[in-house]
Write an enzyme that holds these catalytic residues in place. Structure first.
Site, PDB file in Angstrom:
ATOM      1  N   PRO A  23     -44.512  34.104  11.146  1.00 40.33           N
ATOM      2  CA  PRO A  23     -45.800  34.187  10.437  1.00 40.33           C
ATOM      3  C   PRO A  23     -46.939  34.384  11.421  1.00 40.33           C
ATOM      4  CG  PRO A  23     -45.010  31.925  10.533  1.00 40.33           C
ATOM      5  CD  PRO A  23     -43.906  32.773  11.064  1.00 40.33           C
ATOM      6  N   HIS A 172     -45.889  25.289   6.216  1.00 35.45           N
ATOM      7  CA  HIS A 172     -46.454  25.298   7.573  1.00 35.45           C
ATOM      8  C   HIS A 172     -46.724  23.861   7.980  1.00 35.45           C
ATOM      9  CE1 HIS A 172     -48.196  26.558  11.173  1.00 35.45           C
ATOM     10  NE2 HIS A 172     -49.103  27.434  10.754  1.00 35.45           N
ATOM     11  N   GLY A 173     -45.773  23.296   8.703  1.00 35.75           N
ATOM     12  CA  GLY A 173     -45.922  21.929   9.196  1.00 35.75           C
ATOM     13  C   GLY A 173     -46.275  21.879  10.663  1.00 35.75           C
ATOM     14  N   ALA A 174     -46.734  23.011  11.217  1.00 32.11           N
ATOM     15  CA  ALA A 174     -46.951  23.140  12.652  1.00 32.11           C
ATOM     16  C   ALA A 174     -48.424  23.394  12.975  1.00 32.11           C
ATOM     17  CB  ALA A 174     -46.094  24.300  13.191  1.00 32.11           C
ATOM     18  N   TYR A 177     -52.268  22.049  11.486  1.00 32.87           N
ATOM     19  CA  TYR A 177     -52.770  22.131  10.114  1.00 32.87           C
ATOM     20  C   TYR A 177     -52.359  20.870   9.340  1.00 32.87           C
ATOM     21  CZ  TYR A 177     -53.957  26.757  11.704  1.00 32.87           C
ATOM     22  OH  TYR A 177     -54.489  27.792  12.427  1.00 32.87           O
ATOM     23  N   ARG A 224     -41.766  24.851   9.046  1.00 33.19           N
ATOM     24  CA  ARG A 224     -42.016  25.165  10.453  1.00 33.19           C
ATOM     25  C   ARG A 224     -42.685  23.978  11.119  1.00 33.19           C
ATOM     26  NH1 ARG A 224     -45.497  29.940  13.556  1.00 33.19           N
ATOM     27  NH2 ARG A 224     -43.762  30.619  14.850  1.00 33.19           N
ATOM     28  N   GLY A 312     -42.994  36.984  17.163  1.00 29.71           N
ATOM     29  CA  GLY A 312     -44.331  37.182  16.645  1.00 29.71           C
ATOM     30  C   GLY A 312     -44.897  38.518  17.084  1.00 29.71           C
ATOM     31  N   ARG A 313     -45.515  38.539  18.287  1.00 30.97           N
ATOM     32  CA  ARG A 313     -46.143  39.769  18.776  1.00 30.97           C
ATOM     33  C   ARG A 313     -45.150  40.919  18.897  1.00 30.97           C
ATOM     34  NH1 ARG A 313     -48.777  36.719  23.727  1.00 30.97           N
ATOM     35  NH2 ARG A 313     -47.061  35.324  23.158  1.00 30.97           N
TER      36      ARG A 313
END
Length: 357
Positions: A23, A172-174, A177, A224, A312-313
């Site tokens: 993501p 999103h647990g990372a 946030y 995550r 990612g990138r």
């Protein structure tokens, strides 16, 4: 050791390879948090990934972190995502929606609301707003009887995601946030059942995951985590103990996967691999860090027990990343200046590899 290009059974999905598009926020949504035709093209271009995980999608207006991000809390938003999921599926792909509640990483200029969090402790740094970067404000501490509704907001968004055609969702647990804030030992100073001990600090994450499993099923639910990550000023003094306890509770829910960022020492991550009995995705490099994940990093973690590897990138700049990895072609670098600028430049304009004549 499994090959990165071998197939894998994840929940009810058969993935043709073990690459996962991580993501990544791209802030290209239309007004009202709507997905756009350009977003459909962007994700469809990368449909050869074993699995795509979307950018973070807010489950409520107060949960929105930045301007220009998409939502899944209105009928219009739900409808707008169908063009994205249809485009990915027509191109042979699979896509999960990442559900992301920003918690204290937000601003009233963006949402019209004071941000909320486990405690009235501001994050570190600045956040984008419609008028430009602003210091993070002090959030309003959630009352005990308010916390469950924010846990359920992940499940509500998950229902909309599945109705919009997503194959599943990732909580999103990372990265500092809301779920990460509850896990934290410095952002969470509560003295009720959601704070203090490790058992209490993992409660919000477990309740959010359990509600989502009830809503859309365990096979469609992942999470995550960034053990000890330190994003936005979040601290986990007891990262190994905390995340082991969390994974032990999540294992009871039989989630489709856990997605770990390599934000802790290998020793801690290997402990977590031993603790978690199900499918494990590893992002081998720190998000937005100096290194970009390549084949060497992927093979390292496949050799240490990861089932899937997220890029990612690599996927951002190489829509044909899977083919480049398969054939040993060079990877194009990502243009950081276009990450969040809006428009199609640096979004839809990365080409597939062009062979010389």
């Amino acid at each position: 050791m499994p090959s990165l290009l071998s197939s894998y059974r994840l929940g009810e999905l058969t993935l043709p390879n073990r690459t996962v598009m991580a993501p990544m926020s791209r802030v290209r949504a239309a007004d009202g948090g709507l997905a756009t035709p350009s977003m459909a093209t962007y994700y469809a271009q990368r449909a050869t990934a074993g699995l795509i995980i979307s950018e973070g999608v807010q489950p409520s207006l107060v949960g929105q972190s930045n301007p220009g991000t998409p939502g899944l809390h209105t009928d219009e938003q739900e409808d707008s995502w169908r063009q994205v999921t249809d485009a990915v599926h027509v191109n042979g792909g699979r896509i999960f929606a990442q559900i992301m509640h920003g918690g204290r990483i937000s601003h009233p200029e963006t949402t019209g609301f004071q941000p909320v969090g486990p405690s009235a402790v501001p994050g570190e740094g600045v956040v984008f707003t419609p008028s430009g970067p602003q210091p993070l404000p002090t959030p309003r501490a959630l009352e005990t009887d308010e916390v469950p509704q924010h846990a359920r907001s992940y499940a509500d968004a998950a229902r909309r995601a599945v109705d919009a055609g997503f194959d599943g969702v990732e909580l999103h647990g990372a990265n500092g946030y809301l779920i990460s804030q509850f896990l934290s030992s410095n952002a969470n100073l509560r003295d009720d059942r959601y704070g203090g001990s490790v058992t209490n600090r993992i409660r919000f994450a477990v309740e959010a995951a359990a509600a989502t499993v009830d809503a859309v099923g365990a096979a469609r639910t992942g999470i995550r985590l960034s053990p000890g990550g330190g994003f936005w000023g979040v601290v986990e003094d007891d990262a190994a103990e905390l995340n082991i306890a969390l994974l032990q509770e999540l294992a009871r829910l039989d989630l489709a996967y856990v997605h770990l960022e390599a934000t802790a020492e290998d020793e801690v991550l290997l402990q977590l691999r031993k603790t978690w009995p199900g499918a494990l995705i590893v992002n081998p490099t720190v998000p937005d860090g100096p290194r970009q994940t390549g084949l060497a990093e992927a093979d390292h973690w496949l050799g240490h027990g990861a089932d899937l590897i997220s890029f990612g990138r690599g996927f951002l700049a190489n829509p044909d990343l899977v083919e480049r990895l398969r054939t040993g072609l060079p990877l194009a670098p990502a243009d950081r200046a276009t990450f969040y600028q809006g428009g199609d430049a640096g979004y839809l304009t990365y080409p597939t590899y062009r062979h010389g004549a």
